[in-house]
Design a protein around this motif. Structure first.
Motif, PDB file in Angstrom:
ATOM      1  N   ALA A 179       0.830  -1.204   0.000  1.00  0.00           N
ATOM      2  CA  ALA A 179       0.000   0.000   0.000  1.00  0.00           C
ATOM      3  C   ALA A 179       0.866   1.256   0.000  1.00  0.00           C
ATOM      4  CB  ALA A 179      -0.921  -0.006   1.219  1.00  0.00           C
ATOM      5  N   ARG A 180       1.927   1.272   0.792  1.00  0.00           N
ATOM      6  CA  ARG A 180       2.816   2.445   0.832  1.00  0.00           C
ATOM      7  C   ARG A 180       3.484   2.675  -0.529  1.00  0.00           C
ATOM      8  NH1 ARG A 180       3.742   0.586   6.264  1.00  0.00           N
ATOM      9  NH2 ARG A 180       5.412  -0.797   5.545  1.00  0.00           N
ATOM     10  N   THR A 181       3.897   1.583  -1.171  1.00  0.00           N
ATOM     11  CA  THR A 181       4.537   1.709  -2.483  1.00  0.00           C
ATOM     12  C   THR A 181       3.569   2.278  -3.520  1.00  0.00           C
ATOM     13  OG1 THR A 181       6.021  -0.140  -2.022  1.00  0.00           O
ATOM     14  CG2 THR A 181       5.691   0.442  -4.333  1.00  0.00           C
ATOM     15  N   LEU A 182       2.360   1.781  -3.545  1.00  0.00           N
ATOM     16  CA  LEU A 182       1.371   2.244  -4.511  1.00  0.00           C
ATOM     17  C   LEU A 182       0.967   3.688  -4.245  1.00  0.00           C
ATOM     18  CD1 LEU A 182      -0.862  -0.962  -4.702  1.00  0.00           C
ATOM     19  CD2 LEU A 182       0.714  -0.125  -6.438  1.00  0.00           C
ATOM     20  N   ALA A 183       0.802   4.027  -2.963  1.00  0.00           N
ATOM     21  CA  ALA A 183       0.416   5.396  -2.635  1.00  0.00           C
ATOM     22  C   ALA A 183       1.514   6.385  -3.007  1.00  0.00           C
ATOM     23  CB  ALA A 183       0.094   5.493  -1.142  1.00  0.00           C
ATOM     24  N   ALA A 184       2.766   6.006  -2.756  1.00  0.00           N
ATOM     25  CA  ALA A 184       3.875   6.899  -3.112  1.00  0.00           C
ATOM     26  C   ALA A 184       3.962   7.077  -4.629  1.00  0.00           C
ATOM     27  CB  ALA A 184       5.185   6.326  -2.567  1.00  0.00           C
ATOM     28  N   ALA A 185       3.735   6.013  -5.376  1.00  0.00           N
ATOM     29  CA  ALA A 185       3.773   6.115  -6.831  1.00  0.00           C
ATOM     30  C   ALA A 185       2.655   6.992  -7.365  1.00  0.00           C
ATOM     31  CB  ALA A 185       3.689   4.724  -7.456  1.00  0.00           C
ATOM     32  N   ALA A 186       1.515   6.995  -6.674  1.00  0.00           N
ATOM     33  CA  ALA A 186       0.372   7.809  -7.089  1.00  0.00           C
ATOM     34  C   ALA A 186       0.407   9.209  -6.484  1.00  0.00           C
ATOM     35  CB  ALA A 186      -0.927   7.112  -6.708  1.00  0.00           C
ATOM     36  N   ASN A 187       1.435   9.494  -5.672  1.00  0.00           N
ATOM     37  CA  ASN A 187       1.586  10.807  -5.040  1.00  0.00           C
ATOM     38  C   ASN A 187       0.395  11.163  -4.153  1.00  0.00           C
ATOM     39  OD1 ASN A 187       3.096  13.107  -4.461  1.00  0.00           O
ATOM     40  ND2 ASN A 187       2.126  14.304  -6.091  1.00  0.00           N
ATOM     41  N   VAL A 188      -0.068  10.178  -3.379  1.00  0.00           N
ATOM     42  CA  VAL A 188      -1.134  10.400  -2.404  1.00  0.00           C
ATOM     43  C   VAL A 188      -0.676   9.830  -1.069  1.00  0.00           C
ATOM     44  CG1 VAL A 188      -2.992  10.400  -4.122  1.00  0.00           C
ATOM     45  CG2 VAL A 188      -2.274   8.244  -3.054  1.00  0.00           C
ATOM     46  N   GLY A 189      -1.380  10.218  -0.030  1.00  0.00           N
ATOM     47  CA  GLY A 189      -1.045   9.726   1.300  1.00  0.00           C
ATOM     48  C   GLY A 189      -1.989   8.617   1.740  1.00  0.00           C
ATOM     49  N   LEU A 190      -1.547   7.839   2.702  1.00  0.00           N
ATOM     50  CA  LEU A 190      -2.376   6.779   3.264  1.00  0.00           C
ATOM     51  C   LEU A 190      -3.081   7.265   4.516  1.00  0.00           C
ATOM     52  CD1 LEU A 190      -0.129   3.583   2.952  1.00  0.00           C
ATOM     53  CD2 LEU A 190      -2.133   4.175   1.584  1.00  0.00           C
ATOM     54  N   GLY A 191      -4.365   6.920   4.625  1.00  0.00           N
ATOM     55  CA  GLY A 191      -5.136   7.266   5.803  1.00  0.00           C
ATOM     56  C   GLY A 191      -5.335   6.065   6.706  1.00  0.00           C
ATOM     57  N   ALA A 192      -6.472   6.070   7.377  1.00  0.00           N
ATOM     58  CA  ALA A 192      -6.765   5.004   8.333  1.00  0.00           C
ATOM     59  C   ALA A 192      -7.081   3.692   7.618  1.00  0.00           C
ATOM     60  CB  ALA A 192      -7.946   5.413   9.204  1.00  0.00           C
ATOM     61  N   ILE A 193      -6.872   2.603   8.332  1.00  0.00           N
ATOM     62  CA  ILE A 193      -7.264   1.285   7.820  1.00  0.00           C
ATOM     63  C   ILE A 193      -8.779   1.150   7.974  1.00  0.00           C
ATOM     64  CG2 ILE A 193      -7.086  -1.198   8.190  1.00  0.00           C
ATOM     65  CD1 ILE A 193      -4.220  -0.792   9.078  1.00  0.00           C
ATOM     66  N   LEU A 194      -9.448   0.840   6.884  1.00  0.00           N
ATOM     67  CA  LEU A 194     -10.904   0.746   6.881  1.00  0.00           C
ATOM     68  C   LEU A 194     -11.406  -0.684   7.042  1.00  0.00           C
ATOM     69  CD1 LEU A 194     -11.626   3.197   3.914  1.00  0.00           C
ATOM     70  CD2 LEU A 194     -11.501   3.716   6.357  1.00  0.00           C
ATOM     71  N   ASN A 235      -6.488  -9.383   3.138  1.00  0.00           N
ATOM     72  CA  ASN A 235      -6.936  -8.273   2.309  1.00  0.00           C
ATOM     73  C   ASN A 235      -7.127  -7.059   3.209  1.00  0.00           C
ATOM     74  OD1 ASN A 235      -7.186  -9.908  -0.074  1.00  0.00           O
ATOM     75  ND2 ASN A 235      -9.030 -10.783   0.832  1.00  0.00           N
ATOM     76  N   VAL A 236      -6.542  -5.931   2.810  1.00  0.00           N
ATOM     77  CA  VAL A 236      -6.587  -4.713   3.625  1.00  0.00           C
ATOM     78  C   VAL A 236      -7.125  -3.560   2.784  1.00  0.00           C
ATOM     79  CG1 VAL A 236      -5.256  -3.132   5.078  1.00  0.00           C
ATOM     80  CG2 VAL A 236      -4.580  -5.539   4.930  1.00  0.00           C
ATOM     81  N   VAL A 237      -8.032  -2.787   3.372  1.00  0.00           N
ATOM     82  CA  VAL A 237      -8.576  -1.593   2.731  1.00  0.00           C
ATOM     83  C   VAL A 237      -8.140  -0.386   3.541  1.00  0.00           C
ATOM     84  CG1 VAL A 237     -10.676  -0.415   1.955  1.00  0.00           C
ATOM     85  CG2 VAL A 237     -10.578  -2.920   1.970  1.00  0.00           C
ATOM     86  N   LEU A 238      -7.505   0.598   2.850  1.00  0.00           N
ATOM     87  CA  LEU A 238      -7.036   1.814   3.519  1.00  0.00           C
ATOM     88  C   LEU A 238      -7.599   3.047   2.800  1.00  0.00           C
ATOM     89  CD1 LEU A 238      -4.284  -0.249   3.176  1.00  0.00           C
ATOM     90  CD2 LEU A 238      -3.525   1.328   4.957  1.00  0.00           C
ATOM     91  N   ALA A 239      -7.826   4.099   3.587  1.00  0.00           N
ATOM     92  CA  ALA A 239      -8.259   5.370   3.000  1.00  0.00           C
ATOM     93  C   ALA A 239      -7.077   6.064   2.355  1.00  0.00           C
ATOM     94  CB  ALA A 239      -8.870   6.252   4.092  1.00  0.00           C
ATOM     95  N   LEU A 240      -7.357   6.864   1.328  1.00  0.00           N
ATOM     96  CA  LEU A 240      -6.349   7.675   0.653  1.00  0.00           C
ATOM     97  C   LEU A 240      -6.576   9.145   0.972  1.00  0.00           C
ATOM     98  CD1 LEU A 240      -6.131   6.006  -2.883  1.00  0.00           C
ATOM     99  CD2 LEU A 240      -4.518   5.783  -0.985  1.00  0.00           C
ATOM    100  N   GLU A 241      -5.490   9.842   1.203  1.00  0.00           N
ATOM    101  CA  GLU A 241      -5.557  11.268   1.491  1.00  0.00           C
ATOM    102  C   GLU A 241      -4.944  12.035   0.334  1.00  0.00           C
ATOM    103  OE1 GLU A 241      -3.561  11.724   5.188  1.00  0.00           O
ATOM    104  OE2 GLU A 241      -5.215  10.870   6.373  1.00  0.00           O
TER     105      GLU A 241
END
Length: 242
Positions: A179-194, A235-241
């Motif tokens: 999740a951290r790798t994908l979020a960094a590639a998309a230039n977004v931040g990770l939020g809470a685990i949903l 399987n993990v679902v996280l919010a995007l900031e």
């Protein structure tokens, strides 16, 4: 619309704005990311499940049953003498089957007539061997006493809880790293685990070529224990900031 009173036009506009906002909220959920992580932990086996069977053929079912039972009584007695506990001995797949032979038809052109020429009785035994260094000797002893079918071996762990916990932890760490790798590639931040869900885990015996694998060698029956592999997927679902 232009002919409507001003107050009604304002009310109508508010209703349109509210409807548009509600539809947008339903059609565009809060940004989130779903990832899957996998973890594996290995553990040397500490016991084996051995499947054995005694099978005998005889002209009558009673004779086949008596010969099978006699051999199995000897096997069970030897198992107990070797230190196998009663809780680790279990009868399985007991069966009696007639044996047929096709006799030539009495009338030309008719199909052959099957006739019973004997019976086969099979008595299976499941054995948990908790001392792996005695496994080869137990197999050798069983064959000498009349076991003539089976031989399936599954290496197990009496308490794999620690390995499964380690696999779960590794799976979660793997999911968060993805999740951290994908979020960094998309230039977004990770939020809470949903949400978190464990899809499956299955301990699977895996034979490994290792110098320290468990070995039991009783004459002609060498046994390699290898390692068991415990696999967990989450399987993990996280919010995007933004």
């Amino acid at each position: 619309m232009k002919n409507l009173p001003h107050s009604i036009r304002c009310l109508f506009a508010l209703l349109l704005l509210f409807t548009h906002t509600a539809v947008a909220a339903e059609g565009r959920p809060y940004p989130q990311i779903r990832v899957t992580g996998e973890g594996v932990a290995t553990l040397p086996p500490d016991m084996a499940l051995l499947s054995l069977a005694v099978t005998r053929d005889a002209p009558t079912a009673a004779q086949a049953l008596e010969e099978t039972s006699s051999a199995m009584r000897d096997v069970l007695a030897a198992m107990r003498k070797a230190g196998i506990e009663e809780r680790d001995l279990q009868t399985e797949q007991f069966a009696i089957h007639p044996r047929y032979r096709d006799e030539p038809a009495q009338v030309k052109g008719e199909p052959p007539t099957p006739r019973i020429v004997g019976y086969t009785v099979s008595n299976g035994l499941s054995v948990r061997v908790r001392q792996l260094d005695s496994l080869g000797a137990i197999i050798d002893m069983s064959v000498r006493l009349g076991v003539n079918q089976g031989g399936g071996i599954q290496f197990l762990n009496d308490d794999p809880a620690a390995a499964i916990t380690a696999a779960r932890t590794a799976a979660m760490q793997d999911a968060l790293a993805r999740a951290r790798t994908l979020a960094a590639a998309a230039n977004v931040g990770l939020g809470a685990i949903l949400g978190i869900s464990e899809q499956s885990y299955q301990p699977r015996p895996m034979m490994m070529a290792r110098a320290d694998m468990v070995m039991a060698d009783a004459g002609a029956v060498p046994i390699a224990g290898g390692e068991n592999s415990y696999r967990v997927t989450v399987n993990v679902v996280l919010a995007l900031e933004q």
